[in-house]
Design a protein around this motif. Structure first.
Motif, PDB file in Angstrom:
ATOM      1  N   ALA A  28      15.878  75.832  42.629  1.00  0.00           N
ATOM      2  CA  ALA A  28      15.283  75.891  41.291  1.00  0.00           C
ATOM      3  C   ALA A  28      15.212  74.498  40.676  1.00  0.00           C
ATOM      4  N   VAL A  29      16.284  73.721  40.848  1.00  0.00           N
ATOM      5  CA  VAL A  29      16.289  72.348  40.338  1.00  0.00           C
ATOM      6  C   VAL A  29      15.218  71.524  41.055  1.00  0.00           C
ATOM      7  N   GLN A  30      15.105  71.682  42.375  1.00  0.00           N
ATOM      8  CA  GLN A  30      14.092  70.961  43.139  1.00  0.00           C
ATOM      9  C   GLN A  30      12.682  71.352  42.686  1.00  0.00           C
ATOM     10  N   ALA A  31      12.450  72.655  42.474  1.00  0.00           N
ATOM     11  CA  ALA A  31      11.140  73.128  42.014  1.00  0.00           C
ATOM     12  C   ALA A  31      10.830  72.566  40.629  1.00  0.00           C
ATOM     13  N   LYS A  32      11.840  72.577  39.762  1.00  0.00           N
ATOM     14  CA  LYS A  32      11.647  72.038  38.408  1.00  0.00           C
ATOM     15  C   LYS A  32      11.318  70.552  38.482  1.00  0.00           C
ATOM     16  N   ASP A  33      12.043  69.797  39.312  1.00  0.00           N
ATOM     17  CA  ASP A  33      11.783  68.369  39.477  1.00  0.00           C
ATOM     18  C   ASP A  33      10.376  68.126  40.019  1.00  0.00           C
ATOM     19  N   VAL A  35       7.739  70.092  39.652  1.00  0.00           N
ATOM     20  CA  VAL A  35       6.778  70.396  38.586  1.00  0.00           C
ATOM     21  C   VAL A  35       6.735  69.258  37.568  1.00  0.00           C
ATOM     22  N   VAL A  36       7.899  68.743  37.198  1.00  0.00           N
ATOM     23  CA  VAL A  36       7.957  67.629  36.241  1.00  0.00           C
ATOM     24  C   VAL A  36       7.274  66.404  36.834  1.00  0.00           C
ATOM     25  N   ASP A  37       7.528  66.119  38.106  1.00  0.00           N
ATOM     26  CA  ASP A  37       6.910  64.969  38.773  1.00  0.00           C
ATOM     27  C   ASP A  37       5.397  65.139  38.839  1.00  0.00           C
ATOM     28  N   PHE A  38       4.954  66.356  39.179  1.00  0.00           N
ATOM     29  CA  PHE A  38       3.517  66.629  39.230  1.00  0.00           C
ATOM     30  C   PHE A  38       2.876  66.432  37.858  1.00  0.00           C
ATOM     31  N   GLY A  39       3.513  66.940  36.821  1.00  0.00           N
ATOM     32  CA  GLY A  39       2.998  66.774  35.463  1.00  0.00           C
ATOM     33  C   GLY A  39       2.937  65.315  35.061  1.00  0.00           C
ATOM     34  N   ARG A  40       3.981  64.549  35.397  1.00  0.00           N
ATOM     35  CA  ARG A  40       3.999  63.121  35.064  1.00  0.00           C
ATOM     36  C   ARG A  40       2.868  62.386  35.778  1.00  0.00           C
ATOM     37  N   LYS A  41       2.691  62.682  37.071  1.00  0.00           N
ATOM     38  CA  LYS A  41       1.620  62.029  37.840  1.00  0.00           C
ATOM     39  C   LYS A  41       0.245  62.403  37.289  1.00  0.00           C
ATOM     40  N   THR A  42       0.082  63.650  36.897  1.00  0.00           N
ATOM     41  CA  THR A  42      -1.191  64.085  36.326  1.00  0.00           C
ATOM     42  C   THR A  42      -1.487  63.343  35.029  1.00  0.00           C
ATOM     43  N   VAL A  43      -0.488  63.225  34.173  1.00  0.00           N
ATOM     44  CA  VAL A  43      -0.666  62.498  32.910  1.00  0.00           C
ATOM     45  C   VAL A  43      -0.979  61.025  33.188  1.00  0.00           C
TER      46      VAL A  43
END
Length: 131
Positions: A28-33, A35-43
């Motif tokens: 769950a922590v890995q999935a959350k990380d 998703v956060v990384d994907f969102g940061r890269k998208t931004v």
């Protein structure tokens, strides 16, 4: 003996459940990380594209302004010519206009003949379509 087997089995099950719970938590922590990384890269990608997009919009606006100025200039020149023609027609009588046309034909015989030929051709076409 039966109690010992149950006690060992339940502690073994509890240990397995704890390990599974720990693995699920890690996943769950890995999935959350992720998703956060994907969102940061998208931004970051969107931010990186804002500058070039704004530059393209500025360039397009500049081209439109230039074209609008040219069209406006041509429209102003045409309007000025129409005003001058209206003033000429308003102030000159038919005899003066005929004399001006005669002077133009004498000054520019080639273009005058070309204009007369085109006008004759157009008149013939109009008269032929009426029949």
């Amino acid at each position: 003996m039966e109690n010992q087997f149950r006690d060992g089995s339940s502690s073994s099950l509890a240990g397995t459940a704890a390990r599974i719970k720990e693995q699920v938590g890690e996943r769950a922590v890995q999935a959350k990380d992720a998703v956060v990384d994907f969102g940061r890269k998208t931004v970051e990608n969107i931010d990186a594209q804002r500058g070039p997009a704004a530059g393209t919009l500025d360039q397009t606006a500049s081209v439109l302004h230039e074209q609008a100025e040219r069209v406006a200039g041509a429209a102003r020149a045409t309007a000025d010519r129409l005003h001058a023609t209206a003033d000429y027609v308003r102030t000159q009588d038919v005899k003066a206009m005929a004399k001006d046309v005669e002077d133009l034909v004498r000054r520019y015989p080639g273009p005058a003949l070309a204009i007369a030929a085109v006008m004759g051709f157009m008149t013939a076409r109009v008269l032929r379509t009426r029949d």
